[in-house]
Design a protein around this motif. Structure first.
Motif, short mmCIF file in Angstrom:
data_model
loop_
_atom_site.label_atom_id
_atom_site.label_comp_id
_atom_site.label_asym_id
_atom_site.label_seq_id
_atom_site.Cartn_x
_atom_site.Cartn_y
_atom_site.Cartn_z
N PHE A 135 1.49 14.76 -4.15
CA PHE A 135 0.76 13.49 -4.07
C PHE A 135 1.71 12.44 -4.61
O PHE A 135 1.92 12.33 -5.81
CB PHE A 135 -0.51 13.58 -4.92
N LEU A 136 2.34 11.69 -3.69
CA LEU A 136 3.46 10.83 -4.08
C LEU A 136 3.15 9.36 -3.87
O LEU A 136 2.39 8.99 -2.96
CB LEU A 136 4.70 11.18 -3.26
N VAL A 137 3.76 8.55 -4.70
CA VAL A 137 3.69 7.10 -4.50
C VAL A 137 5.11 6.55 -4.45
O VAL A 137 6.05 7.13 -4.99
CB VAL A 137 2.91 6.38 -5.63
N ALA A 138 5.23 5.41 -3.76
CA ALA A 138 6.48 4.63 -3.78
C ALA A 138 6.22 3.42 -4.63
O ALA A 138 5.20 2.73 -4.46
CB ALA A 138 6.86 4.22 -2.36
N GLU A 139 7.13 3.17 -5.56
CA GLU A 139 6.97 2.05 -6.47
C GLU A 139 8.18 1.12 -6.29
O GLU A 139 9.32 1.58 -6.35
CB GLU A 139 6.95 2.60 -7.90
N SER A 140 7.91 -0.15 -6.02
CA SER A 140 8.99 -1.13 -5.87
C SER A 140 8.85 -2.15 -6.99
O SER A 140 7.83 -2.86 -7.06
CB SER A 140 8.88 -1.81 -4.51
N ASP A 141 9.85 -2.23 -7.83
CA ASP A 141 9.81 -3.12 -8.99
C ASP A 141 8.48 -3.01 -9.73
O ASP A 141 7.85 -4.01 -10.07
CB ASP A 141 10.06 -4.57 -8.56
N GLY A 142 8.04 -1.78 -9.94
CA GLY A 142 6.83 -1.54 -10.72
C GLY A 142 5.53 -1.64 -9.95
O GLY A 142 4.47 -1.35 -10.49
N GLY A 155 3.41 2.29 -1.67
CA GLY A 155 3.26 3.31 -0.64
C GLY A 155 2.70 4.59 -1.20
O GLY A 155 2.78 4.83 -2.42
N THR A 156 2.13 5.39 -0.31
CA THR A 156 1.62 6.70 -0.71
C THR A 156 1.88 7.71 0.41
O THR A 156 2.02 7.34 1.58
CB THR A 156 0.08 6.70 -0.93
N VAL A 157 1.91 8.97 0.02
CA VAL A 157 1.81 10.06 0.98
C VAL A 157 1.24 11.27 0.24
O VAL A 157 1.52 11.46 -0.94
CB VAL A 157 3.17 10.39 1.65
N ILE A 158 0.41 12.02 0.94
CA ILE A 158 -0.19 13.21 0.34
C ILE A 158 0.17 14.41 1.22
O ILE A 158 0.10 14.34 2.44
CB ILE A 158 -1.73 13.09 0.27
N GLY A 159 0.56 15.50 0.56
CA GLY A 159 0.85 16.72 1.30
C GLY A 159 -0.14 17.80 0.93
O GLY A 159 -0.81 17.73 -0.11
N GLY A 160 -0.21 18.81 1.78
CA GLY A 160 -1.04 19.97 1.47
C GLY A 160 -0.35 21.21 2.00
O GLY A 160 0.39 21.13 2.99
N TYR A 189 -0.94 13.70 4.85
CA TYR A 189 -2.03 12.74 4.93
C TYR A 189 -1.62 11.42 4.25
O TYR A 189 -0.75 11.40 3.39
CB TYR A 189 -3.27 13.20 4.12
N HIS A 190 -2.36 10.38 4.58
CA HIS A 190 -2.32 9.12 3.83
C HIS A 190 -0.93 8.55 3.61
O HIS A 190 -0.60 8.07 2.52
CB HIS A 190 -3.04 9.28 2.48
N LEU A 191 -0.12 8.61 4.67
CA LEU A 191 1.13 7.86 4.62
C LEU A 191 0.76 6.39 4.83
O LEU A 191 0.19 6.03 5.86
CB LEU A 191 2.08 8.32 5.73
#
Ligand code: COA
Length: 145
Positions: free
Chosen positions: A53-60, A64-69, A78-80
């Motif tokens: 379950f990942l997020v992309a963080e730009s300058d805090g 963005g998000t993406v979820i894997g299973g 899911y949820h890119l």
């Protein structure tokens, strides 16, 4: 213009929830906020797969998000989602590369994802990253609880 820093990291609950909820609700297509996205369901997913379950963080800022299973046989993605102001800068590509790597680390050799036929942006991305269209298949779903 100063270079932005992009960090890909795991989702932190509950700190990231509000930003992710806002991001998903802002999506014009492709990701629809559903009953699977309420806090209790997100916690359930994080308890099982915190590394997928990942997020992309730009300058805090969470952009963005993406979820894997992975169920032991197939992977799912899911949820890119990438915030509109941060698109076309490769954020989704980086998120996809990282989730694929993590699925492989789990032992996954084949993954699937769902995308609406009209979603040209997402389809362009998946095809660029060598995802193969299964044109003869249709998808079923059922709310079983
Ligand atoms: C699809 C989405 C995640 C792409 O995010 P992004 O960070 O802008 O994508 P990237 O910058 O990593 O782009 C990678 C590739 O995707 C394709 N792509 C992205 N945006 C595109 C657009 N507007 N038109 C055509 N192709 C596009 C291109 O192949 C692009 O590579 P290129 O820049 O070398 O041409 C983003 O548009 C989004 O959040 N859309 C709404 C939610 C959604 O549809 N999610 C997918 C659910 S299946």
């Amino acid at each position: 213009m100063a270079q932005r820093t992009l960090l890909i990291r795991e989702f932190h609950y509950p700190q990231d929830y509000e930003s992710a909820e806002r991001l998903w609700k802002d999506m014009e297509k492709g990701v629809h906020f559903s009953r699977s996205d309420v806090p209790a369901e997100i916690e359930k997913k994080l308890t099982r797969d915190p590394d997928l379950f990942l997020v992309a963080e730009s300058d805090g800022e969470l952009v963005g998000t993406v979820i894997g299973g992975f169920d032991g046989r197939r992977g799912m993605v899911y949820h890119l989602a990438v915030a509109q102001a941060h698109r076309r800068r490769g954020v989704a590509e980086v998120l996809m590369r990282e989730i694929e790597k993590r699925l492989v680390d789990r032992g996954c050799i084949r993954a699937l994802l769902l995308v609406h036929a009209d979603n040209v942006e997402a389809r362009g991305l998946y095809e660029k990253q060598d995802w193969v269209l299964l044109a003869d298949n249709v998808v079923y779903s059922k709310d079983i609880a």
